[in-house]
Design a protein around this motif. Structure first.
Motif, PDB file in Angstrom:
ATOM      1  N   ASP A  26       0.813  -1.220   0.000  1.00  0.00           N
ATOM      2  CA  ASP A  26       0.000   0.000   0.000  1.00  0.00           C
ATOM      3  C   ASP A  26       0.845   1.269   0.000  1.00  0.00           C
ATOM      4  O   ASP A  26       0.313   2.368   0.233  1.00  0.00           O
ATOM      5  N   VAL A  32      -4.668   7.661   9.021  1.00  0.00           N
ATOM      6  CA  VAL A  32      -5.817   6.832   8.634  1.00  0.00           C
ATOM      7  C   VAL A  32      -5.391   5.786   7.614  1.00  0.00           C
ATOM      8  O   VAL A  32      -5.793   4.610   7.694  1.00  0.00           O
ATOM      9  N   ALA A  33      -4.545   6.181   6.657  1.00  0.00           N
ATOM     10  CA  ALA A  33      -4.071   5.223   5.642  1.00  0.00           C
ATOM     11  C   ALA A  33      -3.238   4.116   6.281  1.00  0.00           C
ATOM     12  O   ALA A  33      -3.399   2.929   5.956  1.00  0.00           O
ATOM     13  N   ARG A  66      -5.486   1.823   8.379  1.00  0.00           N
ATOM     14  CA  ARG A  66      -6.288   0.955   7.509  1.00  0.00           C
ATOM     15  C   ARG A  66      -5.461  -0.253   7.050  1.00  0.00           C
ATOM     16  O   ARG A  66      -5.949  -1.393   7.068  1.00  0.00           O
ATOM     17  N   SER A  67      -4.224  -0.012   6.637  1.00  0.00           N
ATOM     18  CA  SER A  67      -3.355  -1.112   6.197  1.00  0.00           C
ATOM     19  C   SER A  67      -3.103  -2.098   7.327  1.00  0.00           C
ATOM     20  O   SER A  67      -3.110  -3.323   7.126  1.00  0.00           O
ATOM     21  N   ARG A  71      -4.998  -2.702  10.012  1.00  0.00           N
ATOM     22  CA  ARG A  71      -6.223  -3.444  10.316  1.00  0.00           C
ATOM     23  C   ARG A  71      -6.521  -4.503   9.250  1.00  0.00           C
ATOM     24  O   ARG A  71      -6.933  -5.624   9.572  1.00  0.00           O
ATOM     25  N   GLU A  72      -6.294  -4.169   7.992  1.00  0.00           N
ATOM     26  CA  GLU A  72      -6.531  -5.142   6.923  1.00  0.00           C
ATOM     27  C   GLU A  72      -5.558  -6.313   7.031  1.00  0.00           C
ATOM     28  O   GLU A  72      -5.923  -7.467   6.752  1.00  0.00           O
ATOM     29  N   GLU A 106      -9.032  -7.306  14.081  1.00  0.00           N
ATOM     30  CA  GLU A 106      -8.630  -6.000  13.546  1.00  0.00           C
ATOM     31  C   GLU A 106      -9.032  -4.867  14.483  1.00  0.00           C
ATOM     32  O   GLU A 106      -8.425  -3.795  14.483  1.00  0.00           O
ATOM     33  N   TYR A 157      -8.175   3.766  15.292  1.00  0.00           N
ATOM     34  CA  TYR A 157      -7.667   5.124  15.095  1.00  0.00           C
ATOM     35  C   TYR A 157      -8.833   6.093  15.227  1.00  0.00           C
ATOM     36  O   TYR A 157      -9.865   5.930  14.561  1.00  0.00           O
TER      37      TYR A 157
END
Length: 422
Positions: free
Chosen positions: A44, A159-160, A163-164, A166-167, A176, A181
């Motif tokens: 990512d 946030v980015a 997100r990575s 958690r995924e 997750e 955040y």
């Protein structure tokens, strides 16, 4: 406010539920998740860098200084560094479940002191988006859930990254929700996090003095305090020039925006005048603004036009920039007295070939890390062999210095009996 509270508490409740599952994970499961996070960050990277560019553009438009932009910026190299730190963290022993002590009482009870996770960690931090990864990774390795609240100036980057992470957790069948955040701009979200007793077990603030003091004053949840770094380099009369120059230049210029960078240089008046002048000139050549005491300016009148007059507040300022306060002292005792009066208790260094002077300094100076003939820039979890750190504590209870894995654990007593009653 009620709507914000509902949103924040919903995320905290999810983290609390996930923490119970996290506490039961094996080292293999946690290390697999760390590897998956590293792979996901690389996959990512372009999305993360694009999000970071949005934050950088806004910070530039707001007129933020270069030191701030440096803390905020992500690059491909810095993402690679984060991935490497994840691998290094996975290679470290898992402290959870370690037996710290064991003894048997006269009545036959066997008592063991066992490391356990803290539970849910609330992390409040400024600017540095790398903290999102470091903090989450250390929390996961130690079986904790974590709720992250970074500064809004880095919200797109954070946030980015979250997100990575958690995924990656979801892909390895780990909860997750163990990484949350809080994307809210309102300062009230910090207040809610810091007063969520029963949902959050500890708060860790990481940033400037203003942020740390605010969290300390408003938090009803226990706080693991990280400290600002007003760090000193003291050049003793018995210092070698080549070593003094290398250490001072490194401590000030290698990365001035970080908390282990030197902010004050103390020069013993008997250190050779030519050495002093050469060191000051070297710092000037490196682009460092020098704010010198009257005694230093008088001793080096030929540099007077280049030496700014130090003000009282300079001795207590963490510049996080290419600025250095300079003071000439008459003795080792005076250097120690200055450090005692102005240090934040982070990192302090003496450069000398006099073993007795070094030992006196190392014993008398009260700081998280004290150095003899080495740069203050080594106060770092990675440099200490701890892997990624969650912060550097300048307090004395629970944890002090770079906070690696053991600092993110508590302990409980496991007592085994054969039917004993009291």
């Amino acid at each position: 406010m009620e709507n914000l509270k509902e949103k924040v508490y919903a995320q905290l409740s999810l983290a609390k539920q996930a923490s119970r599952q996290m506490a039961l994970l094996t080292r293999t499961e946690k290390d697999k998740a760390l590897a998956a996070i590293g792979e996901k960050l690389l996959a990512d990277a372009q999305t993360i860098l694009a999000a970071n560019e949005l934050d950088i553009a806004k910070a530039e438009a707001d007129g933020q200084p270069a030191s701030y932009l440096d803390r905020l910026r992500l690059t491909p190299a810095r993402i690679n560094d984060l991935v490497e730190s994840l691998a290094a963290l996975a290679a470290l022993d898992d402290p959870v479940g370690q037996k710290m002590a064991s003894w048997t009482r006269p009545n036959g009870l066997v008592i063991e002191q066992i490391r356990v996770p803290l539970g849910v960690i609330g992390m409040v931090y400024e600017a540095r988006p790398n903290v999102t990864v470091d903090a989450a990774a250390i929390a996961l390795k130690t079986g904790n859930a974590i709720v992250l609240r970074g500064s809004h100036s880095a919200v797109n980057s954070n946030v980015a990254l979250a997100r990575s992470i958690r995924e990656a957790l979801a892909a390895t069948d780990l909860p997750e929700d163990a990484v949350q955040y809080l994307p809210f701009a309102e300062h009230a979200s910090v207040d809610l996090l810091c007063t969520a007793n029963g949902l959050v077990d500890v708060i860790i603030p990481r940033g400037g003095a203003g942020l740390i003091q605010r969290v300390l004053q408003l938090s009803s949840v226990p706080v693991l305090e990280t400290g600002v770094g007003n760090c000193h380099i003291y050049i003793d009369q018995a210092a070698r020039y080549d070593m003094a120059e290398a250490i001072t230049v490194n401590a000030k210029t290698s990365r001035p925006a970080v908390c282990n960078a030197a902010e004050t240089l103390l020069l013993h008046r008997n250190w050779p005048h030519d050495y002093q002048r050469a060191l000051l000139q070297k710092l000037l050549d490196q682009g460092v603004e020098l704010r010198a005491c009257e005694k230093t300016r008088e001793a080096h009148h030929e540099l007077a036009s280049l030496l700014h007059e130090a003000q009282a507040e300079d001795w207590d300022t963490e510049y996080t920039a290419l600025i250095l306060a300079v003071r000439t002292v008459d003795s080792l005792d005076e250097a120690i007295a200055h450090i005692t009066a102005h240090s934040t208790g982070h990192s302090e260094a003496i450069v000398t070939e006099d073993a007795a002077a070094a030992n006196q300094f190392l014993s008398a100076v009260d700081a998280t890390a004290v150095y003899h003939n080495a740069s203050t820039r080594f106060t770092d979890g990675g440099e200490f062999g701890f892997g990624a750190e969650i912060g550097i504590s300048t307090q004395k209870l629970h944890a002090r210095g770079p906070m690696g894995l053991p600092a993110l654990t508590s302990y409980k007593y496991v007592v085994r009996g054969t039917g004993q009653i009291r």
